[in-house]
Design a protein around this motif. Structure first.
Motif, short mmCIF file in Angstrom:
data_model
loop_
_atom_site.label_atom_id
_atom_site.label_comp_id
_atom_site.label_asym_id
_atom_site.label_seq_id
_atom_site.Cartn_x
_atom_site.Cartn_y
_atom_site.Cartn_z
N ARG A 1 16.75 35.12 117.49
CA ARG A 1 17.53 36.35 117.36
C ARG A 1 17.58 36.89 115.91
O ARG A 1 18.66 37.22 115.41
N PRO A 2 16.42 36.98 115.25
CA PRO A 2 16.45 37.42 113.84
C PRO A 2 17.01 38.83 113.67
O PRO A 2 17.60 39.15 112.63
N GLN A 3 16.84 39.65 114.73
CA GLN A 3 17.37 41.02 114.67
C GLN A 3 18.90 41.01 114.48
O GLN A 3 19.45 41.89 113.83
N GLU A 4 19.55 40.01 115.05
CA GLU A 4 21.02 39.91 114.93
C GLU A 4 21.42 39.58 113.49
O GLU A 4 22.42 40.08 112.99
N ASN A 5 20.63 38.72 112.85
CA ASN A 5 20.91 38.44 111.43
C ASN A 5 20.69 39.69 110.60
O ASN A 5 21.45 39.97 109.66
N ALA A 6 19.63 40.45 110.96
CA ALA A 6 19.34 41.69 110.22
C ALA A 6 20.50 42.67 110.34
O ALA A 6 20.91 43.30 109.36
N LYS A 7 21.05 42.75 111.56
CA LYS A 7 22.17 43.68 111.80
C LYS A 7 23.41 43.24 111.03
O LYS A 7 24.11 44.05 110.44
N ARG A 8 23.68 41.92 111.07
CA ARG A 8 24.87 41.43 110.38
C ARG A 8 24.72 41.59 108.86
O ARG A 8 25.69 41.86 108.16
N PHE A 9 23.48 41.44 108.38
CA PHE A 9 23.23 41.62 106.95
C PHE A 9 23.54 43.06 106.54
O PHE A 9 24.14 43.30 105.49
N ARG A 10 23.17 44.01 107.41
CA ARG A 10 23.49 45.41 107.12
C ARG A 10 24.99 45.63 107.12
O ARG A 10 25.53 46.33 106.25
N ILE B 1 37.18 36.89 111.00
CA ILE B 1 36.24 35.77 111.15
C ILE B 1 34.82 36.30 111.20
O ILE B 1 34.59 37.48 111.49
N LEU B 2 33.87 35.41 110.92
CA LEU B 2 32.48 35.83 110.95
C LEU B 2 32.01 35.95 112.40
O LEU B 2 32.20 35.02 113.19
N PRO B 3 31.39 37.10 112.76
CA PRO B 3 30.85 37.21 114.12
C PRO B 3 29.57 36.39 114.25
O PRO B 3 28.47 36.87 113.99
N GLY B 4 29.73 35.14 114.64
CA GLY B 4 28.59 34.21 114.66
C GLY B 4 27.59 34.57 115.74
O GLY B 4 27.97 34.95 116.86
N ILE B 5 26.33 34.40 115.41
CA ILE B 5 25.26 34.66 116.38
C ILE B 5 25.20 33.50 117.38
O ILE B 5 24.96 33.70 118.57
N GLU C 1 38.00 19.43 125.22
CA GLU C 1 36.97 19.33 124.18
C GLU C 1 37.17 20.48 123.20
O GLU C 1 37.73 21.52 123.56
N THR C 2 36.68 20.28 122.01
CA THR C 2 36.63 21.36 121.02
C THR C 2 35.29 21.21 120.31
O THR C 2 34.86 20.09 120.05
N PHE C 3 34.64 22.33 120.05
CA PHE C 3 33.40 22.21 119.28
C PHE C 3 33.25 23.35 118.28
O PHE C 3 33.85 24.42 118.44
N ALA C 4 32.49 23.05 117.24
CA ALA C 4 32.17 24.03 116.21
C ALA C 4 30.75 24.50 116.47
O ALA C 4 29.93 23.73 116.98
N CYS C 5 30.45 25.76 116.13
CA CYS C 5 29.07 26.20 116.30
C CYS C 5 28.65 27.17 115.21
O CYS C 5 29.46 27.94 114.70
N GLY C 6 27.40 27.06 114.84
CA GLY C 6 26.83 27.94 113.82
C GLY C 6 25.37 27.56 113.62
O GLY C 6 24.92 26.54 114.15
N THR C 7 24.66 28.36 112.85
CA THR C 7 23.24 28.09 112.65
C THR C 7 23.03 26.71 112.04
O THR C 7 22.22 25.92 112.52
N ALA C 8 23.76 26.41 110.98
CA ALA C 8 23.56 25.13 110.30
C ALA C 8 24.04 23.98 111.18
O ALA C 8 23.36 22.98 111.35
N ALA C 9 25.22 24.12 111.76
CA ALA C 9 25.84 23.01 112.50
C ALA C 9 25.40 22.95 113.96
O ALA C 9 25.71 21.97 114.64
N VAL C 10 24.72 23.97 114.45
CA VAL C 10 24.31 24.13 115.86
C VAL C 10 25.58 24.07 116.74
O VAL C 10 26.40 24.97 116.67
#
Ligand code: PLP
Ligand code: COI
Length: 375
Positions: A97-106, A266-270, A307-316
């Motif tokens: 989903r690189p387009q989503e990173n591009a959008k968030r960068f904008r 909060i950050l809108p995580g992909i 359960e509780t979980f964290a998610c993000g690009t680095a942490a998956v």
């Protein structure tokens, strides 16, 4: 100020004169520590008021020369992204989903009064770097090439206003799992004092300043033996927001999921958005609704939250097994990784790694990129 509409420059290529030998690359891919080892090249693109985006280059990774009056050193006009390239079993390299990173960068650029890099140029820059450094993309479960696009003010000027010159850059590093603890679940520290973002602030932008402000809480978390910090809202210190570098989900005993809403702080995580879509397609109910820290504590004790979980690009997708806070500690479930967390992680990573069909057009294969040799 309209900082978007400029013609897109072509990338010129200057290959590294002494690229890392293949054997040394292989050695550094064996057990990469997050963010320590970098590939041979980087991409840079400049922006100047009146000129727009120009001077797009793929070149050797080298240090920047920065004037002591460079605006970013004083007023922190800086944004970044985090994304990964994956090596598939058939040898192809893909992005998620690189387009989503591009959008968030904008969106981050807009919030920080910076020029908005056209999305095609953002994706092109990332692909150009992955293409030239494709030998650095590790294979195997849990490993990938982490990509760090970023942009900062390079004008030498101490007046307090948006800068008129910026540098965009992409660097890359092979990475393994973000948490090296080897545990199936991490422990988080709930900060009752420090907050990450306030209404009207920059919480939804991926700007370096947010992370600078969070470091003291992360240090506090480490000193309490925790892996990450979980932030509560700035106004009432009651509502759970997110972790220092990840979004958060709760799995309830009726198998529904809950995650804090995108309230602007909060950050809108992909990864967050992808998990919501995948979970709903699997039949889970997902509620984007506020959840209070005291409710979490009571629900963990009663078993209402399983359960509780964290998610993000680095942490998956990483299970949270225990929560420490000024008043004590509580455990989630049995303190390990739960079945829903595992199921959602597998659904996501199988798509990212090409093991499951990509029915949503999320995966983009990195082809050889057109570049012009530098004169
Ligand atoms: N929240 C914060 C503060 C982050 O730094 C990140 C990581 O980028 C995320 C959430 C998750 O975002 P994403 O899933 O797009 O990586
Ligand atoms: C990412 O997940 O890409 C981030 O930027 C967060 C940070 C923990 C590295």
């Amino acid at each position: 100020m309209n900082k978007t509409a400029t013609p897109q420059p072509e990338f010129t290529l200057e290959r590294h004169p002494q690229p890392t030998p293949a054997a040394a690359i292989t050695a550094s891919l064996a057990d990469p520590v997050f963010g320590k080892v970098f590939t041979d090249h980087m991409v840079t693109i400049r922006w100047k008021e009146g000129l727009g985006w120009h001077d797009a280059k793929v070149g050797p990774r080298r240090a920047f020369e920065i004037d002591p009056a460079c605006a970013v050193l004083h007023y922190a006009q800086e944004i970044f992204e985090g994304m990964k390239a994956y090596r598939r079993e058939n040898g192809e390299i893909s992005l998620f989903r690189p387009q989503e990173n591009a959008k968030r960068f904008r969106a981050s650029a807009s919030r920080m009064s910076m020029p908005e890099l056209p999305e095609a140029l953002f994706v092109g820059a990332v692909e150009a770097l992955v293409d030239i450094d494709r030998a650095w993309v590790p294979g195997g479960e849990g490993s990938s090439l982490y990509l760090r696009p970023f942009m900062f003010a390079i004008e030498n000027y101490l007046g307090v206003r948006a800068a008129s010159e910026f540098l965009f850059c992409v660097i890359a590093c092979p990475v393994g799992p973000y948490f090296k603890s080897g545990k199936s679940a991490v422990t988080v520290w709930a900060s009752d004092h420090y907050t990450r973002a306030a209404p009207g602030g920059t919480g939804a932008a991926k700007c370096g300043g947010n992370y600078a402000a969070s470091l003291i809480a992360q240090t506090e978390a480490s000193s309490q033996g925790c892996d990450q910090v979980v932030f509560l809202d700035a106004a009432s210190h009651r509502w759970i927001e997110e972790l220092g570098g990840m979004n958060i989900f709760f799995v309830m005993d009726d198998n529904s999921l809950r995650t804090p809403p995108l309230s602007g702080t909060i950050l809108p995580g992909i990864t967050r958005a992808s998990i919501i879509e995948l979970a709903r397609a699997e039949g889970f109910t997902v509620n984007e609704a506020p959840y209070a820290f005291d409710e979490w504590q009571a629900d963990a004790a009663s078993g209402r939250v399983k359960e509780t979980f964290a998610c993000g690009t680095a942490a998956v997708v990483t299970a949270i097994g225990a929560v420490r806070h000024a008043g004590g500690e509580f455990k989630i479930g049995d303190g390990g990784e739960g079945a829903v967390t595992r199921q959602l992680r597998t659904l996501l990573t199988d798509i990212q790694r090409g093991k499951a069909p990509d029915t949503r057009g999320w995966v983009r294969t990195v082809e050889a990129q057109p570049v012009t040799a530098a004169q």
